[in-house]
Design an enzyme around this catalytic site. Structure first.
Site, mmCIF file in Angstrom:
data_model
loop_
_atom_site.group_PDB
_atom_site.id
_atom_site.type_symbol
_atom_site.label_atom_id
_atom_site.label_comp_id
_atom_site.label_asym_id
_atom_site.label_seq_id
_atom_site.Cartn_x
_atom_site.Cartn_y
_atom_site.Cartn_z
ATOM 1 N N HIS A 193 -111.683 -39.761 33.188
ATOM 2 C CA HIS A 193 -111.228 -38.969 32.032
ATOM 3 C C HIS A 193 -110.593 -37.623 32.402
ATOM 4 O O HIS A 193 -109.826 -37.062 31.607
ATOM 5 C CB HIS A 193 -112.401 -38.688 31.084
ATOM 6 C CG HIS A 193 -112.929 -39.894 30.387
ATOM 7 N ND1 HIS A 193 -112.127 -40.753 29.668
ATOM 8 C CD2 HIS A 193 -114.201 -40.386 30.297
ATOM 9 C CE1 HIS A 193 -112.877 -41.731 29.166
ATOM 10 N NE2 HIS A 193 -114.136 -41.527 29.529
ATOM 11 N N ALA A 194 -110.934 -37.072 33.550
ATOM 12 C CA ALA A 194 -110.458 -35.724 33.906
ATOM 13 C C ALA A 194 -108.934 -35.672 33.943
ATOM 14 O O ALA A 194 -108.270 -36.587 34.434
ATOM 15 C CB ALA A 194 -111.032 -35.309 35.251
#
Length: 436
Positions: A193-194
């Site tokens: 997700h980063a």
């Protein structure tokens, strides 16, 4: 086929600083790998990974890194008694059995940090006298860099980022080193997700994007990425949306209000970006259908030189989310299908979501044992009988409330719940038609 893995008690304790790991997930996984003697069958075991700030900057912005990696975040802000629990269990076992430690569990986070500094040469910053000013600056920057809500500034954040990214990037080095086929594993990785300048969804660093970029720089032209996590792999997709050489394929729950709220079919682009939005209740047969009729053909069309699989286990029956009802057998089977289809190429397997550490340790131990069976012909020592007990080891006490049963979450009549599968035949036919 060469087999590489990044796993150690040292790495696991650092990775269990991640709040959503409940102070135990990574250590339980590593403990289970040791219990079944799985690590000894790998050609190389990486035990002290580290990624420099310069390397992390190949994907993440320097502004984000300068803030998130501030050495002053390498401190403990809260009681670490819960974090030290697993180590205490290991020590009790050794004392009761009069055995010497297989590996060293550190007693405190500060002690672990000292080992990190000694191994990496990391520079400890002077605290300085402007703490109030820094606190105000940090408060203003938290929202900008996503370091709040599900991604708070946790204890020893820089140590965690350097280590989890380093573990995955060490795989790239080993994959490129071997001329023939090779398979590399980091069950602590898979932080999908980063974003370039922002933490998101329990992910402070996108080790997957860094891995793909590194492989491309090493000369691998085509890379395919397949994501089995319950959540859409938005960070990886965003990083390579416009690349024809990097294929991203994500299977995920797609319903209103479910994080991250992205991953619709309409966002697909030719064969480079594939989103497979699924509904509540996915079971093994649904996953079989998707992998056989959508994922496998798509990856074959891309014909990658390197295949990366994110093996998130939060869709397993028994996970805290309770949205899907996959079995360990079913999810493992489908991962192995892709590995088998690309066994003459380079393959990297990463971890991901999964919010029941005891369940995840069983999953990754079984998956690892089946990978060894498939790639090296080493028979698994994990039986399939529903009364199969977990092998005795330093952390066996952690499974007491589950009667020490390996398949505690797997079989009917134990702890397995039946969910309504909203992925009806009609829905699946429409989904398949969208990829025709």
């Amino acid at each position: 086929m060469k087999l590489i893995i990044s796993s150690s008690c040292y790495q696991a304790q650092i990775c269990d600083l991640l709040p959503c790991n409940d102070n135990c997930k990574s250590q339980l996984i590593h403990g289970m790998l040791g219990a079944y003697g799985l690590l000894q069958h790998f050609d190389k075991v990486i035990t002290a990974p580290y990624a420099t700030k310069h390397t992390l900057n190949k994907f993440h912005s320097m502004q984000y890194l300068s803030f998130a990696l501030d050495p002053r975040f390498n401190r403990s802000t809260e009681d670490c008694e819960d974090w030290a629990q697993v180590g205490q269990v290991a020590r009790r076992y050794r004392e009761a059995h009069g055995s010497s430690p297989r590996e060293l569990w550190h007693n405190t986070k500060a002690e672990l940090y000292s080992k990190f500094v000694s191994r990496t040469g990391y520079q400890i910053a002077d605290e300085g006298s402007d703490n109030d000013e820094r606190a105000a600056m940090a408060s203003a920057a938290l929202a900008k860099y996503g370091l709040h809500d599900d991604c708070p500034v946790m204890d020893y954040l820089p140590m965690y980022i350097h280590t989890v990214a380093g573990a995955t990037l060490a795989l790239a080095k080993e994959l490129s080193r071997h001329r023939g086929s090779a398979l590399a594993v980091n069950w602590d990785g898979g932080r999908h997700h980063a974003l370039k300048a922002r933490a998101s969804g329990f992910c402070y660093v996108n080790d997957i994007a860094l891995l793909i970029q590194t492989l491309r720089r090493q000369g691998f032209l085509r890379v395919s990425y397949v994501d089995f996590d319950l959540h859409h792999g938005d960070g990886v997709e965003n990083a390579f949306r416009y690349s024809k050489n990097v294929q991203t394929c994500s299977l995920h729950l797609f319903e209103p209000g479910f994080f991250p709220g992205t991953g619709a079919c309409k966002n697909c682009t030719d064969n480079s970006v594939l989103n497979v939005p699924l509904l509540h209740g996915v079971d093994d047969s649904t996953l079989d259908h998707v992998v056989d009729h959508i994922v496998t053909p798509a990856v074959q069309r891309h014909d990658p030189e390197v295949l990366i699989i994110q093996c998130g286990g939060d869709g397993l029956s028994g996970d805290k989310y309770g949205e899907w009802q996959l079995s360990i057998h079913g999810l493992t089977r489908n991962i192995l299908k892709l590995v088998q289809a690309h066994k003459f190429k380079k393959i990297a397997l990463l971890g991901g979501g999964g919010y029941n550490g005891r369940l995840q340790s069983r999953f990754y131990a079984y998956l690892t044992s089946m990978l060894l069976a498939q790639c090296k012909g080493i028979p698994t020592e994990i039986g399939d009988d529903e009364d199969e007990l977990i092998r005795d080891h330093e952390l066996i006490e952690m499974y007491e409330q589950e009667d020490y049963k390996f398949w505690y979450y797997e079989y009917e009549g134990l702890n397995r719940k039946n969910l309504i599968n909203d992925n009806t035949e009609e829905y699946m036919q429409k989904l398949l038609a969208s990829f025709s």
